[in-house]
Design an enzyme around this catalytic site. Structure first.
Site, mmCIF file in Angstrom:
data_model
loop_
_atom_site.group_PDB
_atom_site.id
_atom_site.type_symbol
_atom_site.label_atom_id
_atom_site.label_comp_id
_atom_site.label_asym_id
_atom_site.label_seq_id
_atom_site.Cartn_x
_atom_site.Cartn_y
_atom_site.Cartn_z
ATOM 1 C CB CYS A 169 -8.900 -9.477 2.062
ATOM 2 S SG CYS A 169 -9.181 -8.523 3.934
ATOM 3 N NE ARG A 193 -3.699 0.028 2.438
ATOM 4 C CZ ARG A 193 -4.042 -0.617 3.493
ATOM 5 N NH1 ARG A 193 -3.913 -0.212 4.662
ATOM 6 N NH2 ARG A 193 -5.148 -1.606 3.598
ATOM 7 N NE ARG A 238 -3.040 1.854 9.475
ATOM 8 C CZ ARG A 238 -4.132 0.847 9.310
ATOM 9 N NH1 ARG A 238 -4.626 0.920 8.049
ATOM 10 N NH2 ARG A 238 -3.712 -0.222 10.017
ATOM 11 C CB CYS A 283 -12.032 -1.440 4.319
ATOM 12 S SG CYS A 283 -10.974 -2.183 5.477
ATOM 13 C CB CYS A 294 -15.000 -8.965 7.040
ATOM 14 S SG CYS A 294 -13.987 -7.508 7.366
ATOM 15 C CE LYS A 335 -8.527 0.328 11.479
ATOM 16 N NZ LYS A 335 -8.859 -0.517 10.173
ATOM 17 C CB CYS A 377 -13.575 -3.593 0.984
ATOM 18 S SG CYS A 377 -14.179 -5.262 1.347
ATOM 19 C CE LYS A 379 -8.450 3.560 8.858
ATOM 20 N NZ LYS A 379 -9.783 3.093 7.956
#
Length: 577
Positions: A451, A92, A161, A494, A490, A224, A445, A226
């Site tokens: 994934c 990424r 991120r 995302c 899931c 994380k 996603c 953001k």
């Protein structure tokens, strides 16, 4: 009005975790003992026996922007043959604000063709992912990115991120100013450890007397974090979904500062009632010149008080709910040394992209291209990868990745428009913007096959499902109605499904939770309507609601607003001003 400059060495603002060692999650010990994210990564890269890295180093590699994955389409067959899973890495890119030069695009294109199965993936956080990169190709990929001043630092992991920012092409001057702030914020909040240069650029370790991580310390963030910047009235970054959001306040055409929103986050766990999506709260106003100090203060509060024993409760949203919003705000202000100003008025109208041609206030032109679920590859009828490479070879402006997984070919001189239009037609790209209002406002996603968290399809299935929903919409003359639909494989969120008109999150192969009633500009969470259902039940439920919407909607009433007004939901959280 300038943003703070941090050219001098930063003071050590880190603080040791105060929780007793025996109560910490094992990942905290891993980070603390990793030698600032070095671990055994170098040794793992050199191991010829496996295409993976061993032990816990795969977790440390996330801080370097790399996820160990395998091809789940062949997982069972390889297991039957007693073979190692078909391991590869997701790479990424760190791309603050989603801005990319033509030379950077051409490098990304070349790396995708050489190492990533001839495919680029545009993400919901305005950057690129390369999938299926073999371990032996990681260094060539990362060093190739370095050639065009790109890297993958902090694109994953327990850190700040990629920083997002609005990409409204009409607001040329404001976009340039906001992008500059977002870029500085990203550089400021990115980990400073030399591990990245040593491992991927193969540089010698440079001894230092000062702490390698003056903000993060040895254990980085609990989870994380953001950050995003947005210019009303278009909430394209979904600012209420950010841990820390900056809402631009424009007065007489000038950027005077930002309303500060804290505590957003989409992830949840289906069987854990203590996990949930949350929208950010607006807590005050700061001037432009205090953005970096505000980032430091907010991140420090989460660093020091976030839950480091239960990773399911470690995001900033839970820290706020556990400690109380007013307590967290007061702690931020204590670290800032001043009180936040009163929030100023603003208004959002949408969180979608305006597709097609637009003219900026500076006279330059921009073309926004719909990229279905962010996947850039070649198909017989649409050579998207080839077409964008051809455009990059002649383009004198820039590319902007949108938070809705689309692409803006930006800053086009009037004299170059005909050539770009010709290249779009020649490669079959001209038709991409001609979908239904539902399809053009859809996101998914990656999910299967790469994934490891996916429980159901998303990117590969959503277009097929939309085709079936479009038949229902056409029956009720709603084909062109803008309705947001988002799907994830899931519950982690995302693609930000919990703030869309229609949200679908995977539970098992072919099974999804269905959510309805989100706010059209991201200001309201949707609500679970049906759980663990298949396609027939999804279409049956949506068919009834869409028919009702067609009969009884008010003028200009969005689908999610109607669903709420019509009584399909209980009260949902509404953070509209």
């Amino acid at each position: 009005m300038s943003i703070e400059s941090h050219t001098a060495p930063m003071p050590d603002r880190s603080r040791d975790v105060s929780q007793p060692l025996e109560k910490l999650h094992p990942d905290e010990t891993l980070k603390a003992n990793s030698d600032q994210l070095r671990g055994g990564i170098v040794e793992g890269l050199g191991d010829p026996v496996t295409r993976a890295v061993l032990g816990e180093d795969s977790k440390l590699m996330k801080f370097h922007g790399l996820y160990l994955q395998d091809d789940r389409d062949v997982r069972d067959e390889r297991r039957r043959q007693k073979l190692e899973p078909a391991y590869g890495f997701m790479v990424r890119v760190r791309l603050p604000g989603g801005v990319c030069s033509p030379s950077q695009w051409l490098k990304l294109d070349a790396l995708a063709r050489d190492y990533a199965a001839e495919s680029l993936r545009v993400t919901t956080r305005q950057t690129f992912q390369l999938h299926r990169v073999l371990k032996s190709n990681l260094r060539p990929t990362i060093q190739g990115l370095r050639d065009v001043l790109l890297d993958t630092r902090a694109a994953c992991g327990d850190d700040c991120r990629g920083v997002m920012c609005s990409v409204n092409p009409r607001l040329s001057t404001l976009h340039a100013e906001l992008y500059d702030i977002a870029k500085r914020s990203s550089d400021h909040a990115t980990p400073k450890t030399g591990a990245y240069r040593e491992i991927w650029y193969e540089e010698e370790r440079t001894p230092t007397a000062s702490p390698e991580e003056p903000l993060y310390g040895r254990t980085y963030m609990p989870r994380k974090f953001k950050i995003g910047f947005v210019i009303p009235p278009i909430n394209d970054i979904d600012v209420y979904a950010q841990d820390l959001g900056f809402i631009a306040i424009i007065e007489q055409g000038k950027l005077v500062g930002f309303n500060v929103a804290i505590g957003g986050g989409m992830g949840r766990i289906d069987r854990n009632q203590n996990s949930y999506p949350r929208l950010a709260d607006v807590v005050g106003f700061v001037a432009v010149g205090r953005v970096l100090s505000t980032i430091d203060a907010v991140m420090e509060v989460q660093r020091d008080y976030g839950d480091r024993s239960d990773r399911a409760r470690a995001r900033f949203k839970y820290t706020i709910d556990d400690k109380g919003l007013e307590w967290v705000k007061a702690e931020i202000e204590t670290r800032l040394g001043f009180e936040l100003g009163a929030a100023r008025p603003y208004n959002f109208t949408s969180n979608s992209d305006s597709l097609g041609w637009q003219r900026g206030e500076d006279g330059l032109q921009h073309f926004t291209l719909f990229i279905q679920n962010g996947r850039i590859t070649n198909a017989p009828d649409c050579r998207l990868l080839d077409g964008l490479r051809a455009i990059a070879r002649m383009h004198k402006g820039e590319f902007r990745v949108t938070p809705n997984q689309n692409l803006i070919i930006s800053n086009i001189a009037k004299a170059d428009r005909d050539q770009i239009e010709g290249l779009l037609r020649a490669h079959g790209l001209s038709e991409l913007n001609r979908g239904s209002g539902l399809r053009l406002n859809a996101m998914a996603c990656v999910a299967f096959p790469t994934c490891g968290l996916a429980m159901a399809e998303a990117e590969r299935y959503l277009p097929e499902l939309i085709t079936k929903i479009e038949e229902i919409l056409s029956q009720h003359d709603l084909y062109d109605e803008p309705i947001t639909i988002r799907m994830t494989g899931c519950p982690n969120g995302c693609a930000r499904p919990y703030i869309s008109d229609i949200g679908l999150t995977g539970r098992a192969p072919g099974k999804y939770n269905l959510y309805l009633g989100g706010g059209f500009h991201g200001q309201r969470l949707n609500k679970l309507v049906l759980e663990n259902i298949g396609e027939d039940a999804i279409l049956d439920k949506l068919g009834g609601v869409i028919a009702h919407y067609a009969r009884e909607r008010n003028v200009y009433e969005h689908f999610g607003d109607f669903v709420l007004r019509a009584g399909y939901l209980n009260t949902t959280q509404d953070n509209s001003p």
